[in-house]
Design an enzyme around this catalytic site. Structure first.
Site, short mmCIF file in Angstrom:
data_model
loop_
_atom_site.label_atom_id
_atom_site.label_comp_id
_atom_site.label_asym_id
_atom_site.label_seq_id
_atom_site.Cartn_x
_atom_site.Cartn_y
_atom_site.Cartn_z
N GLU A 1 20.75 32.82 -20.69
CA GLU A 1 22.01 32.61 -20.91
C GLU A 1 23.03 33.47 -20.09
O GLU A 1 22.37 34.81 -19.57
CB GLU A 1 22.36 32.50 -22.37
CG GLU A 1 21.67 33.97 -22.88
CD GLU A 1 22.49 35.22 -22.89
OE1 GLU A 1 23.54 35.19 -22.50
OE2 GLU A 1 22.05 36.32 -23.05
N LEU B 1 17.74 39.31 -15.40
CA LEU B 1 17.88 40.67 -15.23
C LEU B 1 18.81 41.44 -14.17
O LEU B 1 19.58 42.42 -14.17
CB LEU B 1 16.41 41.43 -15.08
CG LEU B 1 15.44 41.11 -16.21
CD1 LEU B 1 14.24 41.90 -16.01
CD2 LEU B 1 16.02 41.40 -17.53
N ALA C 1 21.10 40.10 -12.42
CA ALA C 1 22.67 39.61 -12.61
C ALA C 1 23.24 40.85 -13.59
O ALA C 1 24.34 41.32 -13.16
CB ALA C 1 22.97 38.34 -13.26
N CYS D 1 22.85 43.70 -23.89
CA CYS D 1 22.29 43.10 -22.82
C CYS D 1 22.11 44.10 -21.81
O CYS D 1 20.80 44.39 -21.25
CB CYS D 1 22.75 41.86 -22.31
SG CYS D 1 22.18 40.48 -23.25
N LYS E 1 33.60 45.68 -26.89
CA LYS E 1 34.88 45.26 -26.20
C LYS E 1 35.43 44.22 -27.21
O LYS E 1 35.32 44.09 -28.18
CB LYS E 1 34.23 44.35 -25.13
CG LYS E 1 33.53 43.15 -25.50
CD LYS E 1 33.16 42.30 -24.06
CE LYS E 1 32.72 40.76 -24.38
NZ LYS E 1 32.37 40.18 -23.35
C1 UDX Z 1 19.08 37.64 -28.23
C2 UDX Z 1 18.58 38.69 -27.35
O1 UDX Z 1 18.78 39.70 -27.99
C3 UDX Z 1 19.01 38.52 -26.00
O2 UDX Z 1 18.34 39.40 -25.24
C4 UDX Z 1 18.87 37.14 -25.23
O3 UDX Z 1 19.55 37.03 -24.22
C5 UDX Z 1 19.39 36.13 -26.50
O4 UDX Z 1 19.05 36.27 -27.65
P1 UDX Z 1 21.19 37.37 -29.76
O5 UDX Z 1 21.35 36.24 -30.02
O6 UDX Z 1 22.67 38.33 -29.24
O7 UDX Z 1 20.49 37.84 -28.39
O8 UDX Z 1 20.64 38.24 -30.80
P2 UDX Z 1 20.75 38.15 -32.40
O9 UDX Z 1 22.18 37.89 -32.64
O10 UDX Z 1 20.00 39.25 -32.86
O11 UDX Z 1 19.98 36.77 -32.92
C6 UDX Z 1 18.63 36.71 -32.92
C7 UDX Z 1 18.37 35.97 -34.30
O12 UDX Z 1 16.90 35.53 -34.23
C8 UDX Z 1 18.24 36.80 -35.47
O13 UDX Z 1 19.36 35.92 -36.26
C9 UDX Z 1 16.80 36.55 -35.85
O14 UDX Z 1 17.15 36.60 -37.40
C10 UDX Z 1 16.33 35.33 -35.34
N1 UDX Z 1 14.78 35.51 -35.20
C11 UDX Z 1 14.26 36.63 -34.76
C12 UDX Z 1 14.05 34.42 -35.88
O15 UDX Z 1 14.71 33.40 -36.27
N2 UDX Z 1 12.81 34.55 -35.65
C13 UDX Z 1 12.20 35.38 -35.15
O16 UDX Z 1 10.94 35.67 -35.16
C14 UDX Z 1 12.79 36.60 -34.71
C1 UDX Z 2 27.12 40.57 -20.46
C2 UDX Z 2 27.18 39.53 -19.42
O1 UDX Z 2 28.39 39.46 -18.87
C3 UDX Z 2 26.83 38.24 -19.71
O2 UDX Z 2 26.86 37.52 -18.49
C4 UDX Z 2 25.26 38.23 -20.35
O3 UDX Z 2 24.63 36.95 -20.67
C5 UDX Z 2 25.32 39.19 -21.39
O4 UDX Z 2 25.78 40.32 -21.05
P1 UDX Z 2 28.69 40.82 -22.69
O5 UDX Z 2 27.85 42.07 -22.93
O6 UDX Z 2 28.81 39.77 -23.83
O7 UDX Z 2 28.01 39.95 -21.60
O8 UDX Z 2 29.98 41.37 -22.18
P2 UDX Z 2 30.67 41.87 -20.75
O9 UDX Z 2 32.11 41.19 -20.70
O10 UDX Z 2 29.95 41.83 -19.82
O11 UDX Z 2 30.88 43.45 -21.13
C6 UDX Z 2 29.97 44.40 -21.22
C7 UDX Z 2 30.49 45.85 -21.22
O12 UDX Z 2 30.96 46.07 -20.13
C8 UDX Z 2 31.51 45.61 -22.50
O13 UDX Z 2 31.39 47.00 -23.13
C9 UDX Z 2 32.75 45.88 -21.49
O14 UDX Z 2 33.86 46.65 -22.13
C10 UDX Z 2 32.45 46.85 -20.26
N1 UDX Z 2 33.09 46.44 -19.19
C11 UDX Z 2 33.09 45.13 -18.80
C12 UDX Z 2 33.76 47.46 -18.54
O15 UDX Z 2 33.81 48.41 -18.94
N2 UDX Z 2 34.31 47.08 -17.47
C13 UDX Z 2 34.50 45.94 -17.03
O16 UDX Z 2 34.98 45.83 -15.89
C14 UDX Z 2 33.83 44.70 -17.57
#
Ligand code: UDX
Ligand code: UDX
Length: 471
Positions: free
Chosen positions: A171, A227, A229, A282, A345
């Site tokens: 993603e 990773l 990106a 991430c 953010k």
């Molecule tokens: C997660 C990862 O952190 C990220 O690295 C990846 O890119 C996308 O998936 P995110 O969706 O933000 O990101 O995580 P989170 O909101 O914690 O959701 C994960 C869900 O998986 C939780 O709701 C958790 O309960 C569930 N889970 C976890 C299961 O259903 N089964 C499991 O065995 C472990």
């Molecule tokens: C990021 C990546 O953008 C997305 O592609 C990936 O799949 C998941 O991780 P996210 O963490 O949701 O997404 O937010 P992003 O908008 O990338 O911001 C990450 C952090 O960087 C935030 O704390 C934001 O405030 C900070 N940021 C971003 C800056 O400080 N300056 C910038 O110019 C952009």
């Protein structure tokens, strides 16, 4: 695939799984999608009749869930049943940094990926396409294949009843703009070695993504591209943040520098906004993962290069906290500080790795009393985050150091300083005359996101410090 209607299961109803499946369901009415999770409360929240109470806040998400839920999108805790009837299973479980053992602090904790692979292996029927959606270390597909195949061959001598294809489909959605990123992606990456499986997934995306934006690679390129990106994006933020400190001491203005640098088309303007440091689930995790991978293969120079990106990020948070202490006469005991914004953010309720966590915890540790305002983050998350941070540093946490206020103007009353940590729009157009009248003097405003109008604050009689601007 000899089935009339393709059925999809997504394990993990989190920030990634929920919105991604909602958009796929909305764009592909012919698919049946079940999103499962081990956390019953999460599932109940996704099924909440009140769409404003979904567990993930993303602009546009509630409308899509409203259109698709219980039509072709279902949130359920029946994990095995959903896997069993599916042709494609997405793994979207969390992959946090390992806390102990080999690789602690850098490598990904793959326990949930492994347990999901075992669940799929055990419950699936016939041929199943397993899609890695979570960000994973390079070569994880190898582990997943290994687990899956150990189940497919369990009836020796007979044709295996279960077969699997593993694809990597990372993603690239950013929180706050997840729906837009899903609807109009820069690219969709599909890594794999089975053309039929790749084409099936590709056909799903073709329902709304132009063909030229769908890139097919081998598995390892796909895993590594994700990773890389994130590492590149984070590196740009650390680069501009490092220069923000140089601006403060030289009298240059980081916005002017950022603009001048970003207008070079070879560099580009995006991700050059200075701030208190990057947060989110991430960036740090993925860079440390890359560092671990490089160390593992003996590429120590490469590992050190990327680790510096995280070090600069920690340094930025630390130096902001120290500047605040210094400007307030080196003493925060009995001072009230108003924190505006706690999410990592704007436009999200997520606080994972938010720079606000360490900055607030360090200020509390100096004896300050904090009043925190955030339009979307709940008190429970804030207390949990700060407690965790202090516990990991073996520092005490006192409840009395923390208050919450839902009204911005109430939150700044009698305070010594206002610290803007998240760029919520609500903070960009405040009535500074009114605020100044209600604060203790000399009052300070620290803007780490550069969203306020400096002149208006100055004319209200308040002192101001803006990140990257030598005032
Ligand atoms: C997660 C990862 O952190 C990220 O690295 C990846 O890119 C996308 O998936 P995110 O969706 O933000 O990101 O995580 P989170 O909101 O914690 O959701 C994960 C869900 O998986 C939780 O709701 C958790 O309960 C569930 N889970 C976890 C299961 O259903 N089964 C499991 O065995 C472990
Ligand atoms: C990021 C990546 O953008 C997305 O592609 C990936 O799949 C998941 O991780 P996210 O963490 O949701 O997404 O937010 P992003 O908008 O990338 O911001 C990450 C952090 O960087 C935030 O704390 C934001 O405030 C900070 N940021 C971003 C800056 O400080 N300056 C910038 O110019 C952009």
């Amino acid at each position: 695939m000899n089935k009339q209607q393709i059925k999809i299961c997504c394990i993990g109803a989190g920030y990634v799984g929920g919105p991604t499946m909602a958009v796929i369901a909305d764009k592909c009415k012919n698919l049946i999608i079940k999103v499962v999770d081990i956390n019953q409360k999460r599932i109940d929240d996704w099924n909440n009749e009140d769409l404003s109470c979904l567990p993930v806040f993303e602009p546009g998400l509630a409308e899509i869930v409203g259109r698709t839920r219980n039509k072709n999108l279902f949130f359920t805790s029946k994990i095995e049943e959903s896997i069993m009837e599916s042709d494609i299973v997405f793994m979207s479980v969390n992959t946090p940094i390992k806390q102990k053992g080999i690789g602690a602090g850098k490598a990904s904790d793959l326990r949930w990926v492994e347990s999901s692979a075992r669940q799929i292996a055990s419950a699936s029927v016939g041929h199943t396409i397993v899609v890695e959606k979570s960000t994973l270390p390079v070569k994880t597909a190898y582990t997943i294949k290994n687990i899956l195949n150990s189940y497919s061959n369990n009836e020796s001598g007979k044709t295996p009843k279960k077969t699997f294809s593993v694809l990597s489909n990372p993603e690239f959605l950013a929180e706050g703009t997840a729906i837009n990123d899903l609807l109009f992606p820069d690219r969709v990456l599909i890594g794999g070695d089975n053309t039929k499986a790749i084409n099936l997934l590709r056909d799903i995306y073709l329902n709304w993504v132009p063909a030229e934006k769908i890139i097919s690679t081998n598995l390892w390129s796909s895993e590594l591209s994700k990773l890389t990106a994130n590492a590149f994006l984070a590196q740009r933020i650390s680069s501009i943040n490092s220069i923000s400190a140089v601006c403060e001491v030289t009298g240059a203005d980081i916005h002017e520098v950022s603009k001048a640098v970003g207008t070079d088309t070879r560099i580009g303007a995006k991700f050059l906004h200075p701030g208190p440091g990057f947060g989110g689930s991430c960036f740090k995790k993925d860079i440390l993962n890359l560092v671990y991978l490089c160390n593992y293969y003996g590429l120590d120079q490469v590992a050190n290069f990327w680790e510096e990106v995280v070090k600069i990020n920690d340094w930025q948070k630390d130096r902001i906290y120290k500047i605040i202490v210094e400007k307030l006469f080196g003493n925060l005991a009995n001072k009230k500080l108003s924190i505006l914004g706690f999410a990592f953010k704007a436009n999200t309720n997520d606080t994972r790795e938010s720079p606000a966590i360490s900055i607030c915890a360090d200020l509390i540790n100096e004896g300050a009393k904090l009043v925190i305002h955030d339009p979307k983050v709940d008190e429970e998350s804030i207390i949990g985050d700060i407690k965790n941070y202090l516990r990991n540093k073996n520092l005490p946490f006192y409840d009395c150091g923390l208050e919450f206020e839902k009204d911005i103007y109430n939150s700044v009353e009698e305070s010594d300083a206002i610290i803007i940590l998240t760029e919520w729009e609500d903070y960009s157009n405040l009535n500074w005359q009114k605020i100044s009248r209600s604060m203790r003097k000399p009052g300070w405003v620290f803007d780490t996101r550069n969203i306020i109008q400096i002149e208006k604050v100055k004319s209200s009689g308040l002192n101001i410090w803006c990140l990257g601007v030598g005032i």
